[in-house]
Every structure is written in C-alpha cells, then in structure tokens.
Design an enzyme around this catalytic site. Structure first.
Site, short mmCIF file in Angstrom:
data_model
loop_
_atom_site.label_atom_id
_atom_site.label_comp_id
_atom_site.label_asym_id
_atom_site.label_seq_id
_atom_site.Cartn_x
_atom_site.Cartn_y
_atom_site.Cartn_z
N HIS A 1 0.01 4.82 -0.29
CA HIS A 1 -1.28 5.81 1.25
C HIS A 1 -0.13 6.76 0.46
CE1 HIS A 1 -3.66 3.83 2.99
NE2 HIS A 1 -3.03 2.45 3.20
N ASN B 1 -9.38 -0.75 0.08
CA ASN B 1 -10.93 0.22 0.44
C ASN B 1 -10.18 1.64 0.24
OD1 ASN B 1 -8.38 -0.33 2.37
ND2 ASN B 1 -9.76 0.60 3.26
N HIS B 2 -8.91 2.25 -0.19
CA HIS B 2 -9.11 3.64 0.20
C HIS B 2 -9.15 4.52 -1.34
CE1 HIS B 2 -7.38 4.99 3.58
NE2 HIS B 2 -6.77 3.47 4.11
N ASP C 1 -5.49 0.38 -2.25
CA ASP C 1 -4.35 2.15 -1.31
C ASP C 1 -3.65 3.04 -2.04
OD1 ASP C 1 -6.42 1.58 0.16
OD2 ASP C 1 -5.64 0.62 2.16
N ASP D 1 0.64 -1.01 -0.07
CA ASP D 1 -0.10 -0.56 -0.30
C ASP D 1 1.10 1.27 -0.19
OD1 ASP D 1 -1.52 -2.21 0.39
OD2 ASP D 1 -2.42 -1.41 2.31
#
Length: 231
Positions: free
Chosen positions: A24, A77-78, A51, A22
């Site tokens: 981010h 999910n983000h 993500d 991920d």
C-alpha cells in the site's frame, strides 16, 4: 486472459525467499524491513501478496520495484481497481477516495503503461521451498484444493466460479474463520484482510498487518517462506 495468471518458482538454491504483506505505497518501510533481514538482491527473492498501491504515500514508486528481478507480485484488488478505473467512473471515484491520485497525476501514456503492468500480474504464485510447496494469492483460495485451482488458471478458466474475483476480492474464509486446510500446499499465504499480527487459520497465513495505518498495533510483515516465521 492475455497474460499468464499463474507463476511457479523453483527452489532458491542461492538464498532466501520472503513474502511481504500488502505494501500500500509504504516503500520506505519495506526498504527498512529488507535492510533489517540483510536482504541480498543478488540471492534472495521477495514475493508480494498484492495491493502494492493506494492508501500510503509512496505508491508512485511501484514501478521501480516491479522492474526488479528479485521482486515478484500478485495482482490484488487495489491493482484491479486501478485497472478498472480507466473505463469505469465508479472505480475512478473509488480510486480517488483510497489515495489513487498518484496514478491520475501521471501522463496518460504512463497511466496506461502502469495499468498494463498491473494487468499482467499473476493471480497466484507457487514457490518451492526446502520444507515444501507454498502458495500465494491475494485474498483467498476459493477451492479447498490448490492443484484444482491451478488447473483452472492454467486452462484459462478464470470465469469458472468467478475465480479471479474471489482470488482478488473475497473475504469469505476470513469472515467465517474457516480453518479448512488448502490441500496440495504446505502453506497458503494471503493478504487483503488487516490483522494485528500474523494470523493462521488451518494452513492459511494472513500477513496483511496494516502497514499503512502507521500505529503501534500494525506494521509490515515479512514472512520467511521456509520457516514460516514472521519477521
């Protein structure tokens, strides 16, 4: 779904294939990791387990990576939160609490374009390597058979078993320390659950090592998809 939810990639005969945990919003760190392995964008490919945004400081750079021909990402999910925040106040509140102001600061048309690109990301990716077939999803494979899950995705049956939600959000296998192997792939590579160093359960490789936490116990993991060694 209006977009293909599964993408398959043939053997890379020119260069190397990597997966990254991920991101981010930690794109400068990603660039450092790629430089450290002498990543060649003309030959090598990078597969993200999703993500891409939120939490970290550089989420606004996401489109510059998604537009690169060597960068291939899964919907996490983000990304799902960002999509839903357009119409659901609860998701808008969640988005803002997890560092999503980067999206709200953009003009409405640009917000819509980013959400559309996120919505077009596949839920699963398959990569052929010299050592065998590797599958990638964001959270977990809800079935023990990769081929059975891919059949449902190809048939557009994401509602079966709440498939999309489980691929993007579920933590069941991780919480239960489920080591049941996923049949039909040499390895399944996932993100979503933060671990201190890559963990392997059965043939599932957890590579979300918490780059956004910026501490000594966490970092960003690149995984060589042929050797399955973290870098």
């Amino acid at each position: 779904m209006p977009f293909p939810s599964f993408k398959s990639f043939p053997l890379n005969t020119l260069g190397r294939d990597f997966a990254v945990g991920d991101i981010h919003g930690m794109y400068s760190l990603l660039e450092q990791k790629l430089a450290a392995v002498n990543f060649n964008p003309q030959k090598d490919r990078l597969f993200s387990v999703g993500d891409l945004v939120n939490r970290g400081p550089e989420s606004s750079r996401v489109m510059s990576f998604l537009e690169q021909p060597w960068f291939h990402a899964i919907k996490g999910n983000h990304e799902d939160i960002a999509i839903r925040s357009a119409t659901d106040p609860d998701y808008m509140d969640l988005m803002l609490r997890i560092g999503g102001a980067w999206l709200m600061d953009k003009p409405p048309k640009e917000q819509a374009r980013i959400r559309q690109v996120f919505d077009a990301l596949p839920l699963a990716i398959q990569v052929q390597t010299l050592a065998g077939k590797v599958g990638l999803v964001h959270a977990e494979c809800p079935l023990d058979s990769w081929d059975d899950m891919i059949f449902l995705l190809k048939e557009g049956k994401q509602d079966a078993l709440h498939l999309e939600e489980k691929l993007c959000w579920s933590r069941r296998r991780f919480k239960e320390r489920d080591e049941t192997p996923i049949q039909g792939v040499r390895a399944l590579v996932v993100g979503h659950n933060v671990v201190e160093g890559m963990q392997i359960m059965g043939n599932t490789y957890y590579i979300e090592t918490g780059a956004f936490l910026l501490d000594r116990e966490h970092g960003m993991t690149l995984l060589d998809l042929t050797t399955l060694k973290p870098l």
